[in-house]
Design an enzyme around this catalytic site. Structure first.
Site, PDB file in Angstrom:
ATOM      1  N   ASP A  45       0.855  -1.176   0.000  1.00 54.14           N
ATOM      2  CA  ASP A  45       0.000   0.000   0.000  1.00 54.14           C
ATOM      3  C   ASP A  45       0.902   1.240   0.000  1.00 54.14           C
ATOM      4  O   ASP A  45       2.048   1.187   0.460  1.00 54.14           O
ATOM      5  CB  ASP A  45      -0.893  -0.035   1.236  1.00 54.14           C
ATOM      6  CG  ASP A  45      -1.744   1.211   1.364  1.00 54.14           C
ATOM      7  OD1 ASP A  45      -2.489   1.508   0.419  1.00 54.14           O
ATOM      8  OD2 ASP A  45      -1.622   1.892   2.405  1.00 54.14           O
ATOM      9  N   ARG A  46       0.380   2.363  -0.486  1.00 50.52           N
ATOM     10  CA  ARG A  46       1.219   3.570  -0.569  1.00 50.52           C
ATOM     11  C   ARG A  46       1.141   4.413   0.696  1.00 50.52           C
ATOM     12  O   ARG A  46       2.091   4.499   1.467  1.00 50.52           O
ATOM     13  CB  ARG A  46       0.807   4.407  -1.803  1.00 50.52           C
ATOM     14  CG  ARG A  46       1.818   5.475  -2.180  1.00 50.52           C
ATOM     15  CD  ARG A  46       1.262   6.438  -3.224  1.00 50.52           C
ATOM     16  NE  ARG A  46       0.404   7.473  -2.618  1.00 50.52           N
ATOM     17  CZ  ARG A  46      -0.116   8.492  -3.286  1.00 50.52           C
ATOM     18  NH1 ARG A  46       0.071   8.601  -4.604  1.00 50.52           N
ATOM     19  NH2 ARG A  46      -0.864   9.384  -2.672  1.00 50.52           N
ATOM     20  N   ASP A  47      -0.016   5.032   0.926  1.00 47.87           N
ATOM     21  CA  ASP A  47      -0.141   6.025   1.994  1.00 47.87           C
ATOM     22  C   ASP A  47      -0.281   5.355   3.354  1.00 47.87           C
ATOM     23  O   ASP A  47      -1.173   4.533   3.578  1.00 47.87           O
ATOM     24  CB  ASP A  47      -1.355   6.922   1.728  1.00 47.87           C
ATOM     25  CG  ASP A  47      -1.246   7.622   0.376  1.00 47.87           C
ATOM     26  OD1 ASP A  47      -0.161   8.142   0.079  1.00 47.87           O
ATOM     27  OD2 ASP A  47      -2.236   7.612  -0.378  1.00 47.87           O
ATOM     28  N   GLN A  89      -6.848   5.516  -4.759  1.00 50.52           N
ATOM     29  CA  GLN A  89      -6.661   6.961  -4.918  1.00 50.52           C
ATOM     30  C   GLN A  89      -7.975   7.592  -5.376  1.00 50.52           C
ATOM     31  O   GLN A  89      -8.131   8.001  -6.524  1.00 50.52           O
ATOM     32  CB  GLN A  89      -5.518   7.257  -5.907  1.00 50.52           C
ATOM     33  CG  GLN A  89      -4.146   6.845  -5.412  1.00 50.52           C
ATOM     34  CD  GLN A  89      -3.724   7.595  -4.149  1.00 50.52           C
ATOM     35  OE1 GLN A  89      -4.053   8.774  -3.967  1.00 50.52           O
ATOM     36  NE2 GLN A  89      -2.988   6.918  -3.276  1.00 50.52           N
ATOM     37  N   CYS A 122      -6.360   2.217  -8.043  1.00 49.79           N
ATOM     38  CA  CYS A 122      -7.806   2.322  -8.221  1.00 49.79           C
ATOM     39  C   CYS A 122      -8.171   3.799  -8.148  1.00 49.79           C
ATOM     40  O   CYS A 122      -7.970   4.441  -7.114  1.00 49.79           O
ATOM     41  CB  CYS A 122      -8.558   1.556  -7.142  1.00 49.79           C
ATOM     42  SG  CYS A 122     -10.346   1.867  -7.195  1.00 49.79           S
ATOM     43  N   HIS A 124     -11.172   5.125  -8.261  1.00 53.18           N
ATOM     44  CA  HIS A 124     -12.599   5.270  -7.999  1.00 53.18           C
ATOM     45  C   HIS A 124     -12.887   5.599  -6.546  1.00 53.18           C
ATOM     46  O   HIS A 124     -12.060   5.412  -5.662  1.00 53.18           O
ATOM     47  CB  HIS A 124     -13.339   3.987  -8.387  1.00 53.18           C
ATOM     48  CG  HIS A 124     -13.087   3.570  -9.798  1.00 53.18           C
ATOM     49  ND1 HIS A 124     -12.420   2.406 -10.123  1.00 53.18           N
ATOM     50  CD2 HIS A 124     -13.396   4.172 -10.967  1.00 53.18           C
ATOM     51  CE1 HIS A 124     -12.339   2.300 -11.448  1.00 53.18           C
ATOM     52  NE2 HIS A 124     -12.918   3.362 -11.978  1.00 53.18           N
ATOM     53  N   LYS A 134      -9.802  -1.466  -2.914  1.00 56.19           N
ATOM     54  CA  LYS A 134      -9.691  -2.302  -1.711  1.00 56.19           C
ATOM     55  C   LYS A 134     -10.788  -1.915  -0.728  1.00 56.19           C
ATOM     56  O   LYS A 134     -11.067  -0.736  -0.572  1.00 56.19           O
ATOM     57  CB  LYS A 134      -8.302  -2.111  -1.088  1.00 56.19           C
ATOM     58  CG  LYS A 134      -7.143  -2.596  -1.966  1.00 56.19           C
ATOM     59  CD  LYS A 134      -5.778  -2.292  -1.341  1.00 56.19           C
ATOM     60  CE  LYS A 134      -5.458  -0.814  -1.402  1.00 56.19           C
ATOM     61  NZ  LYS A 134      -4.064  -0.513  -0.917  1.00 56.19           N
ATOM     62  N   ASP A 159      -1.700  -0.764   5.902  1.00 55.17           N
ATOM     63  CA  ASP A 159      -1.858  -0.192   7.244  1.00 55.17           C
ATOM     64  C   ASP A 159      -3.292  -0.198   7.756  1.00 55.17           C
ATOM     65  O   ASP A 159      -3.527   0.220   8.898  1.00 55.17           O
ATOM     66  CB  ASP A 159      -1.314   1.238   7.275  1.00 55.17           C
ATOM     67  CG  ASP A 159      -2.116   2.188   6.400  1.00 55.17           C
ATOM     68  OD1 ASP A 159      -2.429   1.819   5.245  1.00 55.17           O
ATOM     69  OD2 ASP A 159      -2.442   3.290   6.853  1.00 55.17           O
TER      70      ASP A 159
END
Length: 561
Positions: A45-47, A89, A122, A124, A134, A159
């Site tokens: 995951d990014r953030d 996102q 994503c 959406h 997710k 996270d």
């Protein structure tokens, strides 16, 4: 980067933005080297996982890696694991930033953390109803395709609960690295929790290495004695480790108990079975019978084993049997033991708490010098010749199997809950088969009356496997048929009572949705009878949750899509 001329974020028909046309990360697997046993790729995951969470960030200058991220990622690259980012996102759908701004943020992430093999996004919002946001598994499936592997060979680090749920629904492993925004119930439900990203990477690499033997201690093995004296589910989850031993031995003899015999008959790699109860393993043992144990010792000695590998669950001791094996003249014995074994064991193996039972057993097989051969994935399997076809009167494949019972009542779905689930599934257009053992016929009849076909008492374990093999999904508690479903490769809606850890006993390497209260008071009690009045861990499951779970697993009323 692979991009269409038209902006993909504005097209509902292109739900996932993917970019993976690079040469690959620096540590790509060398040609000719054996494929790792467990994982090919790590999805992140990014953030909140790779970088500090700045809501709806479109500014590269605000990118701040989490502590230790670069070194941790470089360790994964050096180990030959491919890396991908999988990120929701919704700011794109909401117009908070543009695709160009997002790509600039990603370029800054790579400047700080190194190149990734793929970016899967994503774009959406929740209201769009896509299959990529997710906790839906779409991003995980897309990442696996981009990386040339399968979801079951991926581990996703995130996270929040959505990340773990997406991984499980795709059949991947999920690691939760909590932050201050992670809810307590998400932590309770996660089967694998790490304190931070470097700790998650440490455990990924440790598990990967633990199932990879360096050398075989003591030379070649002609006959191996393997032991798993427990219930059917316990025997099934030991299957990958037994296949690993079989790959390195000319002959494999399995010692099992009466409760696991039916499962033992279904396992590939077993040449001979010895059935005998062990009073230090059975949950309701009879008195110790010295004559019976002398007979067992003589029978084990007659096997002529070069090596014995004693598989146990995390709460059991291998040492009583190790003593009998020594008395039987077996010279090399391997087992997991936290207790001091003296001269009873040649290989005393230890495994940290929380490792899935199939991997726990695989690591013992590796310590004894065995690994799965290339091409044999570390999944649960059944012998095809041991599983009969489903009865012709059940109609076409594509039904949902609902198995409400369990040998341990603490893990059984309450009959009234199962009855409501059967009605909801039927109303949603699913064909439902209700299964259970001979002593569960009253329950299965009650449940099936709400919608479904009653198969209570109609099948043995092998027959149940044949029925499950043609199902679109299985709805089942934490019991042997859940592992049977995993061995059949069928998605599972897991009505999981938390009396034992989900990370150790949840369905292994098949698409799964977990339901139930993971933080219920019965958590980690290992109780066989429900210790809390009202069975709250499962009684609170709403039937619509099961219908939604099947939708997440892409199972419609007409079968699997």
């Amino acid at each position: 980067m692979r991009q269409d001329q038209e902006d993909p974020y504005q097209r509902r028909s292109a739900p996932v933005y993917a970019a993976a046309d690079r040469a690959g990360s620096a540590g790509s697997r060398r040609a000719g080297s054996p494929r790792p046993v467990l994982y090919d790729a790590v999805l992140l995951d990014r953030d909140g996982t790779l970088i500090e969470d700045v809501p709806y960030n479109g500014d590269p200058e605000k990118v701040r890696p989490v502590p230790g991220a670069r070194a941790a990622l470089d360790r994964l690259r050096a180990a030959g694991l491919r890396l991908a980012v999988v990120t929701n996102q919704s700011g794109l759908a909401r117009g908070y930033f543009t695709g160009t701004q997002m790509r600039a943020v990603h370029a800054r992430v790579e400047e700080l953390l190194g190149r990734f093999d793929a970016w899967l996004v994503c774009p959406h919002d929740d209201a769009d109803g896509c299959d990529c946001r997710k906790p839906a598994p779409g991003l995980v499936h897309a990442a696996a395709r981009e990386l040339g592997t399968t979801p079951s060979r991926c581990v996703l680090v995130g996270d929040i609960g959505r990340d773990v749920a997406a991984a499980l629904a795709a059949g991947a492993a999920g690691v939760l690295v909590p932050t201050p925004v992670t809810r307590p119930e998400e932590i309770a439900a996660a089967g694998w929790v790490a304190t931070d990203l470097p700790a998650a990477v440490d455990e990924i690499l440790r598990r990967q290495q633990a199932v990879q033997p360096a050398t075989r201690p003591g030379g070649p093995v002609r006959t191996a004695l393997v032991v798993r004296s427990d219930s059917a589910g316990d025997v099934l989850v030991t299957g990958p480790a037994i296949r690993a031993v079989a790959a390195g031995a000319q002959r494999v003899v399995l010692l099992c108990g009466p409760r696991g015999r039916a499962a033992a008959d279904l396992l590939p790699g077993v040449d001979e079975i010895i059935e005998h109860p062990l009073p230090w393993i059975d949950p309701m043992p009879g008195p110790v019978d010295p004559a019976a144990l002398r007979s067992l010792t003589a029978r084990l000695g007659a096997v002529g084993a070069d090596q014995a590998v004693v598989f146990t669950s995390f709460h059991q001791s291998a040492l009583p049997l190790a003593l009998l094996l020594r008395m039987a003249g077996i010279g090399r014995i391997a087992a997991i033991s936290d207790d001091y074994p003296g001269s009873l064991l040649d290989i005393r193996h230890r495994v940290p708490v929380g490792v899935p039972e199939p991997e726990r057993a695989l690591s013992l097989a590796a310590a004894a010098g065995h690994r799965l051969p290339d091409g044999d994935e570390p999944v649960l399997r059944l012998r095809r010749d041991a599983v009969p076809p489903r009865p012709a009167d059940l109609g076409d494949p594509g039904y949902v199997v609902l198995h409400p019972g369990s040998a341990a009542s603490s893990r059984a779905c309450p009959p009234e809950v199962a009855t409501r689930i059967a009605g909801a599934l039927t109303a949603a257009g699913h064909r439902v088969l209700v299964t259970g053992g001979p002593d569960e016929r009253a329950v299965t009849a009650r449940v099936a009356a709400a919608g479904g076909t009653d198969l209570g008492g109609r099948t043995d374990l092998a027959g149940l496997a044949g029925i499950m093999a043609d199902a679109s999904a299985i709805v089942v508690g934490n019991t042997g048929p859940a592992h049977l479903a995993a061995a059949a490769g069928v998605p599972v809606v897991s009505l999981f009572a938390p009396t034992v850890p989900f990370g150790q006993w949840g369905p292994y390497r098949v698409p799964t949705v977990r339901l139930g209260d993971a933080a219920a008071p019965c958590r980690d009690t290992r109780a066989t009878d429900c210790p809390v009045p009202g069975h709250p861990c499962l009684r609170g499951i709403h039937p619509d949750e099961v219908v939604d779970a099947l939708r997440t697993l892409t199972v419609s009323g007409g079968g699997r899509r």
